[in-house]
Write an enzyme that holds these catalytic residues in place. Sequence first.
Site, PDB file in Angstrom:
ATOM      1  N   ARG A  88       0.861  -1.182   0.000  1.00 22.38           N
ATOM      2  CA  ARG A  88       0.000   0.000   0.000  1.00 22.38           C
ATOM      3  C   ARG A  88       0.903   1.240   0.000  1.00 22.38           C
ATOM      4  O   ARG A  88       1.957   1.237   0.648  1.00 22.38           O
ATOM      5  CB  ARG A  88      -0.881   0.014   1.254  1.00 22.38           C
ATOM      6  CG  ARG A  88      -1.856   1.181   1.256  1.00 22.38           C
ATOM      7  CD  ARG A  88      -2.590   1.357   2.577  1.00 22.38           C
ATOM      8  NE  ARG A  88      -3.494   2.505   2.500  1.00 22.38           N
ATOM      9  CZ  ARG A  88      -3.984   3.159   3.541  1.00 22.38           C
ATOM     10  NH1 ARG A  88      -3.690   2.762   4.768  1.00 22.38           N
ATOM     11  NH2 ARG A  88      -4.778   4.183   3.368  1.00 22.38           N
ATOM     12  N   HIS A  89       0.476   2.293  -0.687  1.00 19.60           N
ATOM     13  CA  HIS A  89       1.237   3.543  -0.700  1.00 19.60           C
ATOM     14  C   HIS A  89       1.512   4.014   0.733  1.00 19.60           C
ATOM     15  O   HIS A  89       0.797   3.655   1.662  1.00 19.60           O
ATOM     16  CB  HIS A  89       0.466   4.616  -1.459  1.00 19.60           C
ATOM     17  CG  HIS A  89      -0.893   4.869  -0.879  1.00 19.60           C
ATOM     18  ND1 HIS A  89      -1.084   5.597   0.261  1.00 19.60           N
ATOM     19  CD2 HIS A  89      -2.110   4.420  -1.251  1.00 19.60           C
ATOM     20  CE1 HIS A  89      -2.368   5.605   0.558  1.00 19.60           C
ATOM     21  NE2 HIS A  89      -3.025   4.895  -0.337  1.00 19.60           N
ATOM     22  N   GLY A  90       2.512   4.886   0.883  1.00 19.07           N
ATOM     23  CA  GLY A  90       2.854   5.424   2.198  1.00 19.07           C
ATOM     24  C   GLY A  90       1.874   6.506   2.643  1.00 19.07           C
ATOM     25  O   GLY A  90       0.851   6.749   1.972  1.00 19.07           O
TER      26      GLY A  90
END
Length: 487
Positions: A88-90
Site C-alpha cells: 500500500r502507498h505510504g
Amino acid sequence: MFPVSRCRLGVPTAPSAVLAVALLSSLSRCSHLEPKDPAVSALSSYFGTKTRYEDANPGLLRGPEAPRRDPELLEENCTPVQLVALIRHGTRYPTAKQIRKLRQLHGLLQARAPGEQRTDAAGGRDLGAALATWPLWYADWMDGQLVEKGRQDMRQLAQRLASLFPGLFSRENYGRLQLITSSKHRCVESGAAFLQGLWQHHHPGLLPPDVADMECEPPRINDKLMRFFDHCEKFLTEVERNDTALYHVEAFKTGPEMQNILRKVAATLQVPVDNLNADLIQVAFFTCSFDLAIKDVKSPWCDVFDTDDAKVLEYLNDLKQYWKRGYGYTINSRSSCILFQDIFQQLDKAVDQQKRSQPVSSPVILEFGHAETLLPLLSLMGYFKDKEPLTAYNYKEQMHRKFRSGHIVPYASNLIFVLYHCKNAKTPKEEFRVQMLLNEKVLPSAHSQETVSLYDDLKNHYKDILQSCLTNEECQLPKVNNTSDEL
Ligand SMILES: *[C@@H]1O[C@H](CO)[C@@H](O)[C@H](O)[C@H]1NC(C)=O
Ligand SMILES: *[C@@H]1O[C@H](CO)[C@@H](O)[C@H](O)[C@H]1NC(C)=O
C-alpha cells in the site's frame, strides 16, 4: 505476463556524489539543532486505514531502518528464489473531500458567538477557541497525494526488505526488478521512493538520485491488477454505486454510540449539536491522525476525543471497509481474484524456471496499490474473518473482532509472498515452499495455521478460486435473457 521494467542502480558520478555528501551532512547538522521525539497519541491505534505503519509495528519507532527478522522466517536448507510484494502507498494527505469537510467544521468554530470568555464544563481552557486558531494547513491541491513521511515509509521498508532478503535484492538482480503500480500519483510516487530506498541500501550515506537518473523504466501502470475494483462491473453495480449497500455504515452513524459522541463534542466545542453530524466528527478524528502522521505533531483535534470515542470511530471506519472491501459482500473479495491469480502465475513461472535450472526472470516483483487492493485479497484468502458480521447493532460484541483495518492495512502495509527452493539434506528431493508476510510478520496459512506451506499444498487449497477466476465470470452481472431479441 507483463513486460519487465529494467533498472540500473549504479554508483553516481563523482561530482554529484560529493555534492550529495555535502548536502547530507548539512542536512544532518540542521536536524541536529532540533532533536525531536516521535509524537505519540493514546488514540493512534484506532485510526483504521489512517494508522501509521510504526503504530501497527511499534518496534519500528526506535529503529525504522533496522531489519527485524521474524524468527519464524524460513532458513535451513531453503533459499528464497522469488518475492512478490503487494504494497500500500505510504502516508498521504487528506483527500479534497476530507479537506472540504474539515474547512466546514473549522468555519463552524470560527462562527461561534464571539465576546464571552468561555471555559469548558470543568473550567479548563476553551478547546473550541484553540481549534479555531489552530492552523488548517491542508489545501485542495494536496488531494490524497503522498507526503514526505510517505516517501520515508517506502525508503525504510525497501531498506529493511533488502537487508532481510540480501540474495533477492542483490545488485545483480536490480536489472530484473519488476515494478507495477496503480495509476494514482501516490502509488507511482511510492514506487519511486521504494527504488530510492534500495539505492540507499547499497550506497549508505548518499542522497539517492532522481529515479529518472537511475536509468529505470518508470513503474508500469496496471489498474486492471492494482485497482481491480474499478474494473469489476458486478462490484460497481451491486456495491459501489448501490445506495443501500452500506446500510450498516449509515445506520451506525445515527445510532446511540455515535449520537453520544455528537452530544459530547457539541458540548466540548460549544457549538449547537444540530450543526454537527457523524461525517464532521469523523473528519475531526482523522485530522488528529493526519496531523500526527504527516506533521508529527500532537494536534488539539486529538483532545476532542477519549479512547472510548476513538474505539467507536474506529468501528465506523471498519464497518465501511467490511461492507465495501471485506466479507460484507462476496463480490468484494471475488473481484480481486485476477490479482490473486496473477501472483500464482508469477510463482508458477519461477518454479518452472528453477526446475529447469534457468535463472528466475523476475526474482523481485513489487506492486504498489491501495488498502482497497489488499483488504479484498486478504478476505479472498480467508484472513481476519469474524464469526458474526460487523453490523450497526453489534458494536459491543465486536470489541475483540479480528477485522481491524488499522492492524491489517495501515499506511505502507504490505503482503509479501516469498517462494523458497528447499533441498532436503537426507534425500535428493527438491521442494518449493511459500511463506507469506503481512507487514513484515509471518502470516500463518489460513487453512493449516502453519508458518510455511508447500507450494503445491497452497495452490491446492486455493484451487477453486484459481480455477473459477480463469473462467473470467466473477465480475459479470447475471445475464439478462434476451434470446427473444436475436433474429
Ligand atoms: C443493493 O444492495 C442491496 C443490499 O445488499 C441489495 O439487496 C440490492 O440487490 C443491491 N442492488 C443492486 C442493484 O445490486
Ligand atoms: C431464455 O428465454 C427463452 C425463451 O423465453 C427460454 O427458452 C430459455 O430457456 C431462456 N434461457 C435462460 C438461460 O434462461
